[in-house]
Scaffold this motif. Structure first.
Motif, PDB file in Angstrom:
ATOM      1  N   GLU A   6      93.380  83.318  42.970  1.00  0.00           N
ATOM      2  CA  GLU A   6      95.111  84.494  42.411  1.00  0.00           C
ATOM      3  C   GLU A   6      94.816  85.261  41.335  1.00  0.00           C
ATOM      4  N   GLU A   7      94.995  86.928  42.472  1.00  0.00           N
ATOM      5  CA  GLU A   7      95.198  87.494  42.108  1.00  0.00           C
ATOM      6  C   GLU A   7      95.688  88.424  40.281  1.00  0.00           C
ATOM      7  N   GLY A   8      95.414  88.347  39.536  1.00  0.00           N
ATOM      8  CA  GLY A   8      95.499  88.086  38.273  1.00  0.00           C
ATOM      9  C   GLY A   8      95.856  87.539  37.517  1.00  0.00           C
ATOM     10  N   THR A   9      95.180  86.313  37.776  1.00  0.00           N
ATOM     11  CA  THR A   9      94.767  85.092  36.923  1.00  0.00           C
ATOM     12  C   THR A   9      94.104  85.064  36.871  1.00  0.00           C
ATOM     13  N   GLU A  54      86.294  84.617  44.111  1.00  0.00           N
ATOM     14  CA  GLU A  54      86.321  85.531  44.941  1.00  0.00           C
ATOM     15  C   GLU A  54      88.264  85.281  45.920  1.00  0.00           C
ATOM     16  N   ASN A  55      88.232  83.916  45.981  1.00  0.00           N
ATOM     17  CA  ASN A  55      89.401  83.119  46.097  1.00  0.00           C
ATOM     18  C   ASN A  55      91.056  82.921  45.195  1.00  0.00           C
ATOM     19  N   ALA A  90      71.317  77.517  42.841  1.00  0.00           N
ATOM     20  CA  ALA A  90      71.785  79.322  43.556  1.00  0.00           C
ATOM     21  C   ALA A  90      72.958  78.282  43.560  1.00  0.00           C
ATOM     22  N   SER A  91      72.514  77.905  44.881  1.00  0.00           N
ATOM     23  CA  SER A  91      74.054  77.175  45.551  1.00  0.00           C
ATOM     24  C   SER A  91      75.039  76.966  44.869  1.00  0.00           C
ATOM     25  N   VAL A  92      75.284  76.069  42.985  1.00  0.00           N
ATOM     26  CA  VAL A  92      76.176  76.200  42.226  1.00  0.00           C
ATOM     27  C   VAL A  92      76.902  77.528  42.093  1.00  0.00           C
ATOM     28  N   TYR A  93      76.462  77.613  42.077  1.00  0.00           N
ATOM     29  CA  TYR A  93      76.925  79.658  41.677  1.00  0.00           C
ATOM     30  C   TYR A  93      77.433  80.147  42.994  1.00  0.00           C
ATOM     31  N   ASP A  94      76.986  79.681  43.382  1.00  0.00           N
ATOM     32  CA  ASP A  94      77.588  80.487  45.116  1.00  0.00           C
ATOM     33  C   ASP A  94      79.034  79.846  45.123  1.00  0.00           C
ATOM     34  N   GLY A 148      79.071  93.639  38.927  1.00  0.00           N
ATOM     35  CA  GLY A 148      79.930  94.323  40.043  1.00  0.00           C
ATOM     36  C   GLY A 148      81.441  94.647  40.462  1.00  0.00           C
ATOM     37  N   VAL A 149      80.968  93.250  39.407  1.00  0.00           N
ATOM     38  CA  VAL A 149      82.918  92.680  39.721  1.00  0.00           C
ATOM     39  C   VAL A 149      83.620  93.998  38.824  1.00  0.00           C
ATOM     40  N   ASP A 150      84.833  93.980  38.920  1.00  0.00           N
ATOM     41  CA  ASP A 150      86.285  95.252  38.008  1.00  0.00           C
ATOM     42  C   ASP A 150      86.944  94.245  37.192  1.00  0.00           C
ATOM     43  N   GLU A 151      86.824  92.886  37.539  1.00  0.00           N
ATOM     44  CA  GLU A 151      87.519  91.930  36.451  1.00  0.00           C
ATOM     45  C   GLU A 151      86.243  91.935  35.440  1.00  0.00           C
ATOM     46  N   GLU A 152      86.649  91.732  33.768  1.00  0.00           N
ATOM     47  CA  GLU A 152      86.173  91.814  32.751  1.00  0.00           C
ATOM     48  C   GLU A 152      85.375  90.464  32.584  1.00  0.00           C
ATOM     49  N   THR A 153      84.262  89.796  32.475  1.00  0.00           N
ATOM     50  CA  THR A 153      83.647  88.752  33.025  1.00  0.00           C
ATOM     51  C   THR A 153      82.784  87.894  31.373  1.00  0.00           C
ATOM     52  N   ILE A 154      83.144  87.393  30.956  1.00  0.00           N
ATOM     53  CA  ILE A 154      82.298  86.584  30.002  1.00  0.00           C
ATOM     54  C   ILE A 154      81.357  85.557  30.454  1.00  0.00           C
ATOM     55  N   ILE A 155      79.795  85.335  30.426  1.00  0.00           N
ATOM     56  CA  ILE A 155      78.573  84.231  31.163  1.00  0.00           C
ATOM     57  C   ILE A 155      78.243  83.393  30.205  1.00  0.00           C
ATOM     58  N   VAL A 156      79.049  82.698  29.471  1.00  0.00           N
ATOM     59  CA  VAL A 156      78.011  81.532  28.610  1.00  0.00           C
ATOM     60  C   VAL A 156      77.075  80.114  28.763  1.00  0.00           C
ATOM     61  N   PHE A 157      75.817  80.845  28.806  1.00  0.00           N
ATOM     62  CA  PHE A 157      74.496  80.184  29.610  1.00  0.00           C
ATOM     63  C   PHE A 157      74.579  79.586  28.056  1.00  0.00           C
ATOM     64  N   PHE A 158      73.666  78.489  28.571  1.00  0.00           N
ATOM     65  CA  PHE A 158      72.527  77.643  27.470  1.00  0.00           C
ATOM     66  C   PHE A 158      72.313  75.747  28.253  1.00  0.00           C
ATOM     67  N   GLY A 159      71.518  75.215  27.304  1.00  0.00           N
ATOM     68  CA  GLY A 159      70.811  73.820  27.981  1.00  0.00           C
ATOM     69  C   GLY A 159      71.386  73.047  27.630  1.00  0.00           C
TER      70      GLY A 159
END
Length: 665
Positions: free
Chosen positions: A456-459, A453-454, A442-446, A517-528
């Motif tokens: 550069e916008e558009g990057t 969130e920080n 959870a701390s890593v994901y934070d 809940g974010v506006d920017e398109e995002t993919i999350i890839v998860f694997f062990g």
């Protein structure tokens, strides 16, 4: 012969009291170590006997007999070492047994020649061999296979994670240590002749060293392998049990040698690659975008439910272990979900990392080695990170552990990440947010959210993260177990593991809920990265034994994967079973980033090979083909794959740069 030996008894009452106190203390220590009471008492009596009756080898003892005595004592040193390791000597073949003894004899003779003292030589080698034996015994507990030659390149990583394990000595190891102490006591109390060095002694020592060197050469080069019958076993104590520790260690060094693949020809490789790509059935997606990409390689995360079902086992827990993972619906337009073959079990995380980031396969890397430590250099380290950099992404690596683990501080520079974060960068994480002594998922994901969130916008962001909270060593003192298992609660290590991945499941749910809940398109890839090395988990959950065929053993190498996005995604290659090296190829299908010809080859290969790992590969009919680095059984496409990998990693002289370089704009 009577002139050679004498026994002197000490009758002084003061010494008798001292010797009795020493023997009593030895007995008490043995009992504290949980050695059987009868063994402890007998050992104490033997110690008192050795202290009371002093054996003297007189000056008339001839040098040739000293040489025989040296051989006998060395034989005992090796046997004691094997007992302390917990594997004994009964399954070692005759040739291998003799070679082990000769190797130890060579070291002992070298010290004898240097010091002129047989006692010093034997005691020194005995102590050294016991230290090695205990270390080997403990290493097996940590990762389920023994010390290998390649481990010397990762001693730093081993030292840094050693305190995460709760080690225990087996009864056999304790007996081995007790017998060794008795052996050393007998040596210390024995008076050896004080002959000066002479040509006979030095000749014996020289011959012993030469013979030991010849044994090393024979094992390393595997001369007469069919007669000597080396056993390519490294699970638990199998290597030392069947080869003897020293032969097994040298054999493992031999296994790190890079072999040129059969039929390798750098001059024709580029043409073969181009033809295979052009002839393949690969299709390019027309809906590629440039979303944020977050890749989570979750430490020791596995889909235990799937594996138990696959192996016909049962597991009844009081709660769902991974309810969020289970809830993901592969039929949903924004989810791709299944299982992937890892090439490692219980450790060597960096090899799974390498497969994902590069598209290479551990199938073509010597067994039990970690490429980060042995083979990766700045000029052979092309990864998917370069593609994201070229596409204008901000690229970030996160691993909440020491930066020197597997040399990641150096390797991530080779891989050209814009930013990298390690354990020191999590200094603001409060103690209550640690889990099992590690920075929690959870701390890593934070941290990921903060970076997002920080930025550069558009990057767009590309983040590759390795978590740590589920790292093996499931014996945390005072752990709060959150999972109970019907009829199996005494297996606390398994309960701790299941509780850990239950916590990880909750954490990844939180990360995905944020990006929903974010506006920017995002993919999350998860694997062990691999399954846990737990002494009981395979037999209790999977129904797998060490003697089962390789295809059944594969259940220990299956890890879950999923792609999630906050928009609809698709992948032409999607299959329920794949392998970690193909996951980044799938990702490239969804994201608009440039590709090298090697990337295109891996894309094309995946149309013929469904999954591949260090043990073998699956075709699309579901047939498993067993193969290994030293015994390849490959089809034509995999031959090219092995040649490309050899050219990329090892053949600097004939490196085909155009195959591994991004096209210029």
């Amino acid at each position: 012969m009577k002139d050679w030996f004498s026994v002197k008894r000490n009758t002084d009452k003061k010494h008798l009291i001292i010797y009795g106190a020493i023997a009593l203390a030895f007995t008490v220590i043995s009992l504290v170590l949980s050695v059987h009471w009868a063994t402890s008492i007998i050992s104490g009596v033997v110690v008192f006997f050795f202290l009371q009756f002093r054996l003297e080898i007189t000056e008339k003892f001839p040098v040739w007999m000293q040489s025989i005595l040296m051989v006998v004592l060395t034989l005992l040193v090796f046997i004691l070492m094997q007992v302390t390791i917990s594997c004994g000597v009964f399954l070692i073949g005759g040739f291998k047994f003799i070679m082990n003894v000769i190797i130890v004899l060579g070291l002992t003779a070298l010290i004898w020649a240097a010091t002129g003292k047989m006692k010093i030589a034997i005691i020194s080698v005995t102590v050294l061999s016991q230290i090695i034996a205990v270390a080997d015994h403990l290493v097996v507990q940590a990762r389920s296979f023994e010390i290998q030659f390649s481990d010397f390149s990762s001693l730093g990583t081993a030292a840094q994670v050693a305190d995460q394990y709760n080690f225990e000595l087996s009864e056999v190891t304790k007996i081995g240590l007790i017998l060794t102490i008795l052996f050393i006591t007998a040596l210390v109390t024995t008076k050896f002749p004080s002959h000066e060095r002479n040509w006979k002694q030095l000749t014996f020592c020289l011959c012993s060293v030469v013979c030991a060197a010849l044994c090393v050469v024979v094992v390393y080069t595997q001369i007469g392998a069919s007669v000597i019958a080396y056993q390519d076993k490294y699970w638990k104590y199998r290597g030392s049990e069947r080869n003897g520790f020293f032969v097994n260690m040298i054999y493992s060094a031999s296994a790190t040698r890079v072999l040129e693949p059969d039929g390798y020809d750098a001059d024709s490789l580029e043409k073969e690659t181009d033809k295979f790509i052009s002839d393949s059935k690969i299709t390019e997606s027309e809906n590629k975008k440039q979303p944020n990409v977050i890749v989570i390689m979750n430490e020791t995360f596995s889909d235990v439910h799937h594996i138990t079902e696959y192996m016909g086992g049962e597991m009844n827990t009081d709660i769902e272990v991974t309810p969020f993972l289970d809830s993901l619906d592969d039929a949903a337009p924004n989810i791709i979900k299944g299982h992937a073959l890892s090439s490692v079990y219980g450790g060597n995380t960096a090899n799974s990392e390498l497969e994902f980031l590069t598209g290479l396969s551990i199938q073509f890397i010597p067994r039990n080695t970690v490429a980060y430590n042995l083979y990766m250099e700045e000029n052979n380290s092309f990864t998917i990170v370069d593609s994201f950099n070229a596409a204008g992404y901000k690229t970030v690596a996160i691993h909440p552990e020491n930066p020197t683990n597997w040399q990641r501080d150096v390797i991530y520079d080779y891989f050209n990440f814009d930013e990298k974060y390690f354990k020191p960068d999590f200094s603001d994480v409060p103690e209550e947010d640690y889990f099992r002594g590690h920075i929690s998922d959870a701390s890593v994901y934070d941290k990921i959210i903060d970076i997002y969130e920080n930025k550069e916008e558009g990057t767009p962001l590309f983040n590759f993260t390795i978590t740590m909270q589920n790292h093996s060593g499931f014996s945390t003192i005072g752990f709060d177990y959150g999972v109970e298992i019907e009829g199996m609660n005494k297996y606390t290590g398994i309960r701790e593991y299941l509780t850990s991945i239950n916590n990880s499941d909750t954490a990844i749910k939180g990360l995905i809920e944020y990006f929903e809940g974010v506006d920017e398109e995002t993919i999350i890839v998860f694997f062990g990265d691999h399954q846990p090395s737990l002494s009981n988990i395979a037999s209790k959950f999977y129904g797998v034994s060490d003697d089962d065929p390789t295809e059944k053993q594969l259940s220990k190498y299956v890890v879950p994967y999923f792609f999630w996005a906050n928009y609809d995604i698709e992948c032409e290659k999607e299959t329920e079973l794949t392998s970690i090296n193909f996951l980044s190829s799938w990702l490239r299908d969804m994201v608009d980033i440039p590709e090298t010809k090697f990337n295109q080859f891996v894309d094309a290969l995946n149309t013929e090979v469904m999954a591949i790992n260090a043990m073998g590969w699956f075709d699309y009919d579901g047939n498993f083909h067993e193969s290994s680095y030293s015994s390849p059984e490959l089809n034509g496409a995999l031959d090219i794959y092995s040649h490309l990998q050899y050219n990329m990693l090892y053949d600097a002289k004939h490196k085909l740069e155009p195959l591994f370089t991004l096209p210029e704009d």
